[in-house]
Design an enzyme around this catalytic site. Sequence first.
Site, PDB file in Angstrom:
ATOM      1  N   ARG A 103       0.882  -1.179   0.000  1.00  0.00           N
ATOM      2  CA  ARG A 103       0.000   0.000   0.000  1.00  0.00           C
ATOM      3  C   ARG A 103       0.908   1.214   0.000  1.00  0.00           C
ATOM      4  O   ARG A 103       1.652   1.434   0.964  1.00  0.00           O
ATOM      5  CB  ARG A 103      -0.907  -0.010   1.233  1.00  0.00           C
ATOM      6  CG  ARG A 103      -1.577   1.314   1.450  1.00  0.00           C
ATOM      7  CD  ARG A 103      -2.726   1.262   2.407  1.00  0.00           C
ATOM      8  NE  ARG A 103      -3.871   0.618   1.796  1.00  0.00           N
ATOM      9  CZ  ARG A 103      -5.098   0.653   2.297  1.00  0.00           C
ATOM     10  NH1 ARG A 103      -5.334   1.304   3.418  1.00  0.00           N
ATOM     11  NH2 ARG A 103      -6.102   0.049   1.687  1.00  0.00           N
ATOM     12  N   ASP A 225     -17.319   7.187  -1.722  1.00  0.00           N
ATOM     13  CA  ASP A 225     -16.070   7.026  -0.957  1.00  0.00           C
ATOM     14  C   ASP A 225     -15.768   8.372  -0.312  1.00  0.00           C
ATOM     15  O   ASP A 225     -16.413   9.390  -0.641  1.00  0.00           O
ATOM     16  CB  ASP A 225     -14.950   6.589  -1.925  1.00  0.00           C
ATOM     17  CG  ASP A 225     -13.623   6.274  -1.222  1.00  0.00           C
ATOM     18  OD1 ASP A 225     -13.612   6.144   0.025  1.00  0.00           O
ATOM     19  OD2 ASP A 225     -12.587   6.168  -1.920  1.00  0.00           O
ATOM     20  N   ARG A 293     -13.642  -8.523   0.627  1.00  0.00           N
ATOM     21  CA  ARG A 293     -12.230  -8.232   0.363  1.00  0.00           C
ATOM     22  C   ARG A 293     -11.396  -9.482   0.629  1.00  0.00           C
ATOM     23  O   ARG A 293     -10.497  -9.830  -0.127  1.00  0.00           O
ATOM     24  CB  ARG A 293     -11.744  -7.095   1.276  1.00  0.00           C
ATOM     25  CG  ARG A 293     -12.256  -5.714   0.921  1.00  0.00           C
ATOM     26  CD  ARG A 293     -11.643  -5.223  -0.364  1.00  0.00           C
ATOM     27  NE  ARG A 293     -10.179  -5.211  -0.311  1.00  0.00           N
ATOM     28  CZ  ARG A 293      -9.439  -4.269   0.290  1.00  0.00           C
ATOM     29  NH1 ARG A 293     -10.028  -3.222   0.830  1.00  0.00           N
ATOM     30  NH2 ARG A 293      -8.111  -4.331   0.285  1.00  0.00           N
TER      31      ARG A 293
HETATM   32  N1   CP Z   1     -11.197  -0.241   1.956  1.00  0.00           N
HETATM   33  C1   CP Z   1      -9.949  -0.339   2.443  1.00  0.00           C
HETATM   34  O1   CP Z   1      -8.986  -0.565   1.720  1.00  0.00           O
HETATM   35  O2   CP Z   1      -9.866  -0.173   3.786  1.00  0.00           O
HETATM   36  P1   CP Z   1      -8.504   0.014   4.625  1.00  0.00           P
HETATM   37  O3   CP Z   1      -7.957   1.369   4.237  1.00  0.00           O
HETATM   38  O4   CP Z   1      -8.947  -0.021   6.056  1.00  0.00           O
HETATM   39  O5   CP Z   1      -7.550  -1.076   4.280  1.00  0.00           O
HETATM   40  N1  NVA Z   2      -9.964   6.627  -1.609  1.00  0.00           N
HETATM   41  C1  NVA Z   2      -9.578   6.200  -0.294  1.00  0.00           C
HETATM   42  C2  NVA Z   2      -9.799   4.736  -0.145  1.00  0.00           C
HETATM   43  C3  NVA Z   2      -9.447   4.171   1.199  1.00  0.00           C
HETATM   44  C4  NVA Z   2      -9.611   2.692   1.266  1.00  0.00           C
HETATM   45  C5  NVA Z   2      -8.124   6.569  -0.047  1.00  0.00           C
HETATM   46  O1  NVA Z   2      -7.299   6.406  -0.942  1.00  0.00           O
HETATM   47  O2  NVA Z   2      -7.821   7.048   1.060  1.00  0.00           O
END
Ligand code: CP
Ligand code: NVA
Length: 308
Positions: A103, A225, A293
């Site tokens: 991430r 979102d 997920r």
């Molecule tokens: N939706 C999602 O990716 O949630 P997190 O940021 O908690 O991993």
């Molecule tokens: N669009 C949001 C999604 C989080 C899961 C972000 O990138 O913070």
Amino acid sequence: MNKDLLSLAELTADELWHLLNVAQELKDEWKGGGNQPILMGKTLGMIFQKPSLRTRVSFEMAMHQLGGHAMYLSPEEIQLGRRESVPDVARVLSRFVDCIMARVFSHKDVQTLAEYSQVPVINGLSDHSHPCQGLGDLLTMMEHKGNLRGLKLAWCGDGNNVLTSLLFGAARLGIDVAVATPIGFEPPSDVLEVAFRFAQENSSEIDIGHNPNDAVRDADVIYTDVWTSMGQEAEKEQRLRLFPPYQVNSTLIANAKPDVIVMHCLPAHRGEEITDEVADGPNSVLWDQAENRMHAQKAVLAVLLANK
Ligand code: CP
Ligand code: NVA
């Protein structure tokens, strides 16, 4: 399927269907008493530059339930690109683990990890997209609606990373998408170019506009979102002023089909992009979506690591 999963745009329609079918199989197997340990002895290294609840726990549980092991590597530990270059992290980590999930802030970093890693790399969210979210969401739509082709999905809010993955997946599988964002917050033009091409090839429609009432008219799925994604905190005040007309509330969803499902990748900022009434109401599938997920990611891991 390629060595890595960096974007849903890399998957053909057949590969997407295969992942969704494997996810459904693994979910049914798990509900029926437990999964086969098809990833026994396999390890997943999970690099995080940003916070997470769902991605971290669902990947960890996915590995655990398939007999493997996942290792959480916090932002402070790896300090991707600061303590050590991204290629060196990829070179070293791929000597230890069988798969890397990352991430990151910049999509370039997950691409560089994939380039220098000997093992598969999975994008666990970048500024470009969130493919694992998109897969879990397609599984959720399939479960609740019975089919995908011909559905109308309405997106209300920011043209962000989650929308990018949904556009790629939906356009490939024949779902129509109507997007309503404030002016200037549409998805990036390179994303739209690819999504429009997929839509044309698969007879689905994409409409990019600014009116949430038009977007949700007759929708089967409404998705929203957060208005400010991780990494955009400096724009929060400006976004809070521009986005309120895009809130998913009871008045807005009344324009959709009566059996519309409401989706949100979470975490939600209740009272901003979605009201409590809708998030906790009869049309909400938020918790199924979160659970899926895990099943979708099990499918990705099973395909990448166990040739499922
Ligand atoms: N939706 C999602 O990716 O949630 P997190 O940021 O908690 O991993
Ligand atoms: N669009 C949001 C999604 C989080 C899961 C972000 O990138 O913070």
